[in-house]
Design a protein around this motif. Sequence first.
Motif, PDB file in Angstrom:
ATOM      1  N   ILE A   1     -41.544 -15.242  45.129  1.00 32.53           N
ATOM      2  CA  ILE A   1     -41.246 -15.986  46.339  1.00 32.53           C
ATOM      3  C   ILE A   1     -42.146 -17.201  46.522  1.00 32.53           C
ATOM      4  CG2 ILE A   1     -42.783 -14.694  47.901  1.00 32.53           C
ATOM      5  CD1 ILE A   1     -40.481 -14.689  49.926  1.00 32.53           C
ATOM      6  N   ILE A   2     -43.357 -17.137  45.950  1.00 25.33           N
ATOM      7  CA  ILE A   2     -44.298 -18.254  46.095  1.00 25.33           C
ATOM      8  C   ILE A   2     -44.226 -19.227  44.922  1.00 25.33           C
ATOM      9  CG2 ILE A   2     -45.933 -16.973  47.539  1.00 25.33           C
ATOM     10  CD1 ILE A   2     -47.580 -16.471  44.979  1.00 25.33           C
TER      11      ILE A   2
ATOM     12  N   ALA B   1     -55.522 -20.137  48.796  1.00 27.17           N
ATOM     13  CA  ALA B   1     -54.757 -19.219  49.641  1.00 27.17           C
ATOM     14  C   ALA B   1     -55.655 -18.114  50.170  1.00 27.17           C
ATOM     15  CB  ALA B   1     -53.586 -18.633  48.861  1.00 27.17           C
ATOM     16  N   MET B   2     -56.556 -17.612  49.329  1.00 28.96           N
ATOM     17  CA  MET B   2     -57.504 -16.598  49.769  1.00 28.96           C
ATOM     18  C   MET B   2     -58.421 -17.157  50.843  1.00 28.96           C
ATOM     19  SD  MET B   2     -60.150 -14.261  47.525  1.00 28.96           S
ATOM     20  CE  MET B   2     -61.165 -15.623  46.981  1.00 28.96           C
TER      21      MET B   2
ATOM     22  N   LEU C   1     -41.211 -19.592  54.982  1.00 35.71           N
ATOM     23  CA  LEU C   1     -42.037 -18.463  54.551  1.00 35.71           C
ATOM     24  C   LEU C   1     -43.126 -18.219  55.582  1.00 35.71           C
ATOM     25  CD1 LEU C   1     -42.799 -18.857  50.710  1.00 35.71           C
ATOM     26  CD2 LEU C   1     -41.438 -17.085  51.811  1.00 35.71           C
ATOM     27  N   SER C   2     -43.259 -16.997  56.032  1.00 37.64           N
ATOM     28  CA  SER C   2     -44.333 -16.680  56.966  1.00 37.64           C
ATOM     29  C   SER C   2     -45.631 -16.514  56.201  1.00 37.64           C
ATOM     30  CB  SER C   2     -44.011 -15.393  57.726  1.00 37.64           C
ATOM     31  OG  SER C   2     -44.034 -14.273  56.848  1.00 37.64           O
TER      32      SER C   2
ATOM     33  N   HIS D   1     -49.016 -14.358  51.513  1.00 36.87           N
ATOM     34  CA  HIS D   1     -50.115 -13.536  50.995  1.00 36.87           C
ATOM     35  C   HIS D   1     -49.594 -12.332  50.211  1.00 36.87           C
ATOM     36  CE1 HIS D   1     -52.922 -16.062  53.014  1.00 36.87           C
ATOM     37  NE2 HIS D   1     -52.522 -15.727  54.229  1.00 36.87           N
ATOM     38  N   GLU D   2     -48.485 -11.759  50.666  1.00 38.61           N
ATOM     39  CA  GLU D   2     -47.884 -10.645  49.926  1.00 38.61           C
ATOM     40  C   GLU D   2     -47.355 -11.135  48.574  1.00 38.61           C
ATOM     41  OE1 GLU D   2     -46.362  -6.661  49.255  1.00 38.61           O
ATOM     42  OE2 GLU D   2     -48.072  -7.626  50.218  1.00 38.61           O
TER      43      GLU D   2
END
Length: 423
Positions: free
Chosen positions: A46-47, A83-84, A108-109, A114-115
């Motif tokens: 998804i990312i 992202a972290m 995208l939430s 993160h998931e």
Amino acid sequence: MHRTLCLLLLAGYLLLSHGQPAQESNNTSNQTYTEFSQLNVSSSQIIAPGNADFAFRLYHLVAAQNSEKNIFFSPLSISIALAMLSTGAGVDTQTQILEGLGFNLTELSQPEIHEGFRLMQGMISCPSPEMDISVGNALILSQDLQPLPEFVSTTEASYNSKVLLGNFRDMKATIQIINNYVKEKTHGKIKDFIKDLSPNVRMVLVNYIFFRGLWKKPFPSHKVTVSNFYVDEKTIVQVPMMLQDDKEHWFMEDRRVPCTVLRMEYQGDGATAFFILPQKGKMEEVEHMLSPGMLERWNHMLQNRNFYRKLTLHFPKFSIANSYSLEEILPYLGFQDLFTQHADFSRINEKEKLQLSKVFHKATLDVNEVGTEAAAATGTSAMFFSAKHKKHVLVFNRPFFAVIYSTSTKNILFMGKVFNPTA
């Protein structure tokens, strides 16, 4: 007043070689592999579009500043670390980081992003006897800096982050902790990653990515010869040139883009590589056209059996390394406030005003007789070679581009330009 600095370090290493994949000691079992192999693949991918967008934007910015130099970096390593970091940022800073990484937050939430990173790292790191890929993160914290429990738990859950404590009053000891960690996780290939730290540093975020792959069709060592590599019209260097004679490979000549695209495969199914060789005098033209859509097109087209043909391939054996200070680059990619006093990292620690100081990235690339990969693209304008018995010769004796691609997650692991393989 900003009393502390947050330093972010990133490291990447790619080895394309003839040795056996290193077996990193871990407790991962077959159950873990099965768990990730049964996950909904689309969730881990998804990312991928956002990561690809960031990768090519970053590449073009670096290329504009290094037109006649080798370029090599891991966009995925950089995306993971930023992202972290965003998990410890306030709302505005977090939004700026995630949008700068190429994500549309209306589609995208933040939890989905993160998931996606969690699943992607899990899939990439699944153990394989043919390939060694590992991705990980670490927080090195000052002993007197108490991070918020929510930040620690989030980074551990989504980014498999390890927490290490360091005495930042003893900078030499702290530097040794960081360098030893990076050296261990990159199997000794990245040493002395940092040499000094600012006295104000209180926290260091480290991300690493290590990849060792074996060619599905290795080059015979006895056929390596010294040959000319034409860097430009005035510069010719000598390189060890590997030879594969009359082996079948995926490759195509693209009529839309003036280049030849070679896809070389690794043992196992985790990764593949594209090598893009521009026509003579067309380097800049091809470079300007590089994009996520172009890579996707090549990837799709090179799955057509018409492009799997016998080829006499000449490819250089080389090693390059690059280091970048990304705090000088990222503000041009939408991270305007990240290194200023306007950045908000209050979700890491509420009591101290943390400010991001540096973002270092280092990546190395080794290519020899038994390691590299390839992938392809799509479009009806490609030239078909229907004459099966025609002799095809492809010689990489001038600057070319390289993209190392995770086939399972559709993410770019490494990318760059080999301008001078001896530099």
